[in-house]
Write a protein that holds these residues in place. Sequence first.
Motif, PDB file in Angstrom:
ATOM      1  N   MET A   1      35.517  73.449  15.766  1.00 14.28           N
ATOM      2  CA  MET A   1      36.738  72.912  16.319  1.00 14.28           C
ATOM      3  C   MET A   1      36.985  71.515  15.752  1.00 14.28           C
ATOM      4  N   SER A   2      38.161  71.292  15.227  1.00  9.98           N
ATOM      5  CA  SER A   2      38.522  69.986  14.667  1.00  9.98           C
ATOM      6  C   SER A   2      38.896  69.005  15.762  1.00  9.98           C
ATOM      7  N   LEU A   3      38.504  67.761  15.570  1.00  9.16           N
ATOM      8  CA  LEU A   3      38.828  66.683  16.502  1.00  9.16           C
ATOM      9  C   LEU A   3      39.760  65.700  15.818  1.00  9.16           C
ATOM     10  N   ASN A   4      40.822  65.293  16.506  1.00 11.82           N
ATOM     11  CA  ASN A   4      41.704  64.236  16.011  1.00 11.82           C
ATOM     12  C   ASN A   4      41.180  62.930  16.569  1.00 11.82           C
ATOM     13  N   LEU A   5      40.754  62.033  15.687  1.00 15.64           N
ATOM     14  CA  LEU A   5      40.110  60.793  16.107  1.00 15.64           C
ATOM     15  C   LEU A   5      40.948  59.561  15.792  1.00 15.64           C
ATOM     16  N   SER A   6      40.851  58.601  16.666  1.00 18.53           N
ATOM     17  CA  SER A   6      41.334  57.261  16.387  1.00 18.53           C
ATOM     18  C   SER A   6      40.079  56.428  16.189  1.00 18.53           C
ATOM     19  N   VAL A   7      39.930  55.831  15.013  1.00 19.57           N
ATOM     20  CA  VAL A   7      38.722  55.081  14.661  1.00 19.57           C
ATOM     21  C   VAL A   7      39.086  53.603  14.568  1.00 19.57           C
ATOM     22  N   LYS A   8      38.428  52.789  15.409  1.00 18.68           N
ATOM     23  CA  LYS A   8      38.709  51.353  15.461  1.00 18.68           C
ATOM     24  C   LYS A   8      37.531  50.588  14.861  1.00 18.68           C
TER      25      LYS A   8
ATOM     26  N   GLY B   1      28.791  44.015  -1.678  1.00 18.71           N
ATOM     27  CA  GLY B   1      28.850  42.811  -0.862  1.00 18.71           C
ATOM     28  C   GLY B   1      29.598  43.075   0.430  1.00 18.71           C
ATOM     29  N   THR B   2      29.710  42.045   1.247  1.00 20.13           N
ATOM     30  CA  THR B   2      30.410  42.147   2.512  1.00 20.13           C
ATOM     31  C   THR B   2      31.922  42.119   2.285  1.00 20.13           C
ATOM     32  N   VAL B   3      32.635  42.984   3.021  1.00 21.55           N
ATOM     33  CA  VAL B   3      34.095  43.040   2.951  1.00 21.55           C
ATOM     34  C   VAL B   3      34.656  42.977   4.367  1.00 21.55           C
ATOM     35  N   GLU B   4      35.947  42.711   4.474  1.00 25.12           N
ATOM     36  CA  GLU B   4      36.614  42.717   5.773  1.00 25.12           C
ATOM     37  C   GLU B   4      36.580  44.124   6.357  1.00 25.12           C
ATOM     38  N   ALA B   5      36.485  44.223   7.668  1.00 24.91           N
ATOM     39  CA  ALA B   5      36.569  45.531   8.319  1.00 24.91           C
ATOM     40  C   ALA B   5      37.963  46.099   8.077  1.00 24.91           C
ATOM     41  N   PRO B   6      38.063  47.401   7.783  1.00 26.53           N
ATOM     42  CA  PRO B   6      39.382  47.992   7.561  1.00 26.53           C
ATOM     43  C   PRO B   6      40.197  48.041   8.848  1.00 26.53           C
ATOM     44  N   SER B   7      41.461  48.332   8.712  1.00 28.34           N
ATOM     45  CA  SER B   7      42.340  48.501   9.868  1.00 28.34           C
ATOM     46  C   SER B   7      41.994  49.808  10.572  1.00 28.34           C
ATOM     47  N   GLU B   8      42.442  49.926  11.815  1.00 28.69           N
ATOM     48  CA  GLU B   8      42.262  51.158  12.574  1.00 28.69           C
ATOM     49  C   GLU B   8      42.854  52.322  11.783  1.00 28.69           C
ATOM     50  N   PHE B   9      42.196  53.476  11.834  1.00 29.18           N
ATOM     51  CA  PHE B   9      42.701  54.642  11.120  1.00 29.18           C
ATOM     52  C   PHE B   9      42.470  55.907  11.935  1.00 29.18           C
ATOM     53  N   THR B  10      43.112  56.979  11.513  1.00 34.01           N
ATOM     54  CA  THR B  10      42.923  58.278  12.152  1.00 34.01           C
ATOM     55  C   THR B  10      42.136  59.169  11.210  1.00 34.01           C
ATOM     56  N   ALA B  11      41.487  60.165  11.792  1.00 30.73           N
ATOM     57  CA  ALA B  11      40.728  61.131  10.998  1.00 30.73           C
ATOM     58  C   ALA B  11      40.706  62.461  11.727  1.00 30.73           C
ATOM     59  N   ILE B  12      40.585  63.509  10.955  1.00 31.41           N
ATOM     60  CA  ILE B  12      40.348  64.842  11.497  1.00 31.41           C
ATOM     61  C   ILE B  12      38.922  65.180  11.110  1.00 31.41           C
ATOM     62  N   ALA B  13      38.078  65.444  12.120  1.00 35.36           N
ATOM     63  CA  ALA B  13      36.652  65.647  11.856  1.00 35.36           C
ATOM     64  C   ALA B  13      36.112  66.818  12.653  1.00 35.36           C
ATOM     65  N   GLU B  14      34.956  67.298  12.213  1.00 42.71           N
ATOM     66  CA  GLU B  14      34.235  68.361  12.906  1.00 42.71           C
ATOM     67  C   GLU B  14      32.798  67.916  13.088  1.00 42.71           C
ATOM     68  N   ARG B  15      32.157  68.456  14.109  1.00 44.16           N
ATOM     69  CA  ARG B  15      30.740  68.183  14.312  1.00 44.16           C
ATOM     70  C   ARG B  15      29.935  68.866  13.224  1.00 44.16           C
ATOM     71  N   SER B  16      28.955  68.152  12.697  1.00 42.41           N
ATOM     72  CA  SER B  16      28.023  68.697  11.716  1.00 42.41           C
ATOM     73  C   SER B  16      26.645  68.165  12.105  1.00 42.41           C
ATOM     74  N   GLY B  17      25.922  68.939  12.884  1.00 44.86           N
ATOM     75  CA  GLY B  17      24.653  68.454  13.419  1.00 44.86           C
ATOM     76  C   GLY B  17      24.916  67.323  14.388  1.00 44.86           C
ATOM     77  N   ASP B  18      24.294  66.180  14.171  1.00 49.16           N
ATOM     78  CA  ASP B  18      24.501  65.037  15.057  1.00 49.16           C
ATOM     79  C   ASP B  18      25.519  64.049  14.479  1.00 49.16           C
ATOM     80  N   GLN B  19      26.343  64.513  13.551  1.00 47.45           N
ATOM     81  CA  GLN B  19      27.370  63.670  12.939  1.00 47.45           C
ATOM     82  C   GLN B  19      28.752  64.278  13.123  1.00 47.45           C
ATOM     83  N   LEU B  20      29.760  63.447  12.867  1.00 45.63           N
ATOM     84  CA  LEU B  20      31.139  63.906  12.734  1.00 45.63           C
ATOM     85  C   LEU B  20      31.517  63.709  11.280  1.00 45.63           C
ATOM     86  N   VAL B  21      32.061  64.740  10.641  1.00 52.50           N
ATOM     87  CA  VAL B  21      32.419  64.676   9.231  1.00 52.50           C
ATOM     88  C   VAL B  21      33.860  65.137   9.101  1.00 52.50           C
TER      89      VAL B  21
END
Length: 92
Positions: free
Chosen positions: A1-8, A20-40
């Motif tokens: 099952m796909s999940l619609n995520l808001s990632v902050k 090197g270190t970079v600025e954190a990106p802006s908030e984004f959306t993603a469509i992900a599925e569970r894969s073991g103990d991760q979301l991909v």
Amino acid sequence: MSLNLSVKPIYGWGWTDGAGTVEAPSEFTAIAERSGDQLVGVIGPGEFSGWKVTMSKRHAGPFDGLVNVAIQNYGAEEIFSGSAEISKDLME
């Protein structure tokens, strides 16, 4: 099952582009599925549109909504990583 995520993205210990270190990106959306103990999944419209995203729990114990994030451009060596917040009920 796909999940619609808001990632902050949050600064946490910093974001990196592998060189090197970079600025954190802006908030984004993603469509992900569970894969073991991760979301991909794939990032929606915006700065990293179409890039692969992998997220895993940041802390041991009950899920607190914080994840480690890796963003990778398909077919390229570009990788960004850092931490972010997602809904707490997604990884329980």
